[in-house]
Design a protein around this motif. Structure first.
Motif, PDB file in Angstrom:
ATOM      1  N   SER A 156       0.853  -1.189   0.000  1.00 23.82           N
ATOM      2  CA  SER A 156       0.000   0.000   0.000  1.00 23.82           C
ATOM      3  C   SER A 156       0.886   1.235   0.000  1.00 23.82           C
ATOM      4  O   SER A 156       1.899   1.276   0.703  1.00 23.82           O
TER       5      SER A 156
ATOM      6  N   THR B  84      -3.422   0.538  -3.214  1.00 20.76           N
ATOM      7  CA  THR B  84      -3.281  -0.709  -2.456  1.00 20.76           C
ATOM      8  C   THR B  84      -3.489  -1.886  -3.387  1.00 20.76           C
ATOM      9  O   THR B  84      -4.441  -1.915  -4.165  1.00 20.76           O
TER      10      THR B  84
ATOM     11  N   GLY C  96      -1.141  -0.468   4.851  1.00 18.25           N
ATOM     12  CA  GLY C  96      -1.986   0.719   4.855  1.00 18.25           C
ATOM     13  C   GLY C  96      -2.371   1.145   6.251  1.00 18.25           C
ATOM     14  O   GLY C  96      -1.646   0.913   7.230  1.00 18.25           O
TER      15      GLY C  96
END
Length: 416
Positions: free
Chosen positions: A11, A233, A254
């Protein structure tokens, strides 16, 4: 049964936004991408809540039906978590997230989807989009009002129709089961990838046959080269194949990877945003789930735009036709100022014709203006040939003069 394969998850914040509102998960049997929305803090919280609620599903299942039921229940619980989060922090109202999840059960992929993140399947060197975006423009595409290519650049391409949010305690996920084969590669991604990198470039990277981690890096590089206006992502899952599983430890990326857990920073009250332009400010919401009356107004506005465009084309066509008609009328009017002398085939006599001697396709550009009583056979041979080939006149008077000369050429005794 534990899934046999390998995976990777990455991510990236992107080049424009200041924080990462996406979350991703790659485990033993479970793979998830969530793209949060709701402003400076809400998006982080929403995607983190979703991933951390779903990570409890990362285990074996006796059947695909059990996996589906567990996935739907976890999504509903995550929506409840968001509702409670907003009660504790009212400034987070409007938070939500897309959700794409795959649970591997034996030789099947159990898929749950809501929002505009996507799941693709790469099989036999062909890339297929498995999920359908829950967006306003996708509805227009489904209705045949715009093309998929137009949808890609539509100003409202990220207006979402369905998301996992604090607005709905019973979210409606698209749920389905697909058989999967050894050698299959599944790609889950947020629109930070699919909105920037087209399928041609995705396919180019996937065909290199690199390990999941390197493939994800290659896709991310394409997104960054394209400006990466949003968080990116990517989760890649290989079914069997040549890339062995390096580690059995789940990968969380993330916002959900925050080592302190789900942290809600002090946030400015979020200003709802209905649009998701390519260069939208980094601290604004990336998505918004609009009210029904707003969506109806969007549809009506789109209809009005289509009507205006249609009338514009019609008006332009009418103008072009009018100009062509005026040119034709003007041209025809000019031809009617021309005269020539020739033979009237109906009577085999000399006649004065009005117009020009050429034809326009099946249309004659001349007609008999005045027939005479001079028979062609009464004329001397030379004048017969002249009349057969027609003789142009500069005016009606000139044409009548030519007729008078032809009449005078008739030998004595044959003059009418």
């Amino acid at each position: 049964m534990v899934f046999e394969g390998s995976s990777a998850a990455i991510s990236h914040t992107g080049k424009v936004r200041s924080n990462n509102q996406d979350s991703g998960y790659a485990g033993a049997n479970l793979f998830v991408v969530a793209d949060g929305m709701g402003g400076h803090a809400g998006g982080d919280v929403a995607s983190s809540l979703a991933v951390h609620r779903l990570e409890n599903l990362d285990h074996g299942y006796p059947s695909t039906m059990d996996a589906q039921a567990s996935l739907q229940a976890a999504a509903t619980t995550a929506a409840g978590d968001m509702i409670r989060a907003v009660k504790d922090r009212p400034e987070l109202a409007g938070l939500g997230t897309t959700l794409d999840a795959i649970i591997m059960v034996d030789d099947y992929a159990v898929i749950g989807h809501i929002g505009d993140s996507r799941i693709y399947l790469y099989r036999d060197e062909t890339l297929t989009q498995i999920t359908t975006d829950h967006t306003f423009v996708q509805r227009l595409v489904d209705a045949g009002r715009i093309t998929p290519e137009e949808a890609r650049y539509h100003p409202r391409r990220s207006v979402l129709m369905r998301v996992l949010s604090d607005m709905d305690a019973d979210p409606e996920l698209d749920m389905f089961v697909m058989p999967t084969l050894p050698g299959d590669r599944w790609l889950l991604c947020s629109d930070g990838l699919s909105g920037v990198v087209d399928e041609t470039h995705m396919l180019k990277t996937l065909r290199l046959g690199m390990a999941p981690g390197r493939t994800a890096d290659g896709l991310l590089r394409f997104a960054l080269d394209g400006g990466a206006p949003d968080n990116v992502t990517i989760v890649i899952v290989d079914v069997g194949g040549q890339h062995p599983l390096v580690s059995g430890t789940p990968t969380i990326v993330g916002a959900a990877a925050n080592p302190q857990g789900i942290v809600v920073p002090a946030a400015r009250p979020a200003r709802p945003s209905w649009l998701h332009p390519v260069r939208q400010a980094a601290n604004e919401p990336t998505h918004f789930e609009p009210a029904a009356d707003y969506l109806e107004e969007l549809i009506e506005e789109d209809h009005r735009r289509a009507v205006r465009r249609r009338f514009g084309w019609i008006a332009g066509l009418i103008v072009v036709i009018a100009l062509m008609a005026a040119a034709l009328i003007g041209g025809y009017a000019w031809t009617q100022t021309r005269y020539f002398v020739g033979i009237d085939s109906k009577t085999d006599t000399v006649a004065i014709f009005q117009g020009i001697q050429q034809d326009l396709g099946p249309f004659s550009m001349s007609h008999v203006y005045q027939d005479t009583d001079i028979k062609v056979t009464d004329l001397p041979v030379f004048y017969q040939s002249t009349v057969q080939n027609t003789t142009s006149a500069s005016s009606l008077g000139d044409a009548q003069g030519i007729v008078d000369r032809l009449r005078a050429s008739i030998p004595t005794g044959k003059t009418p």
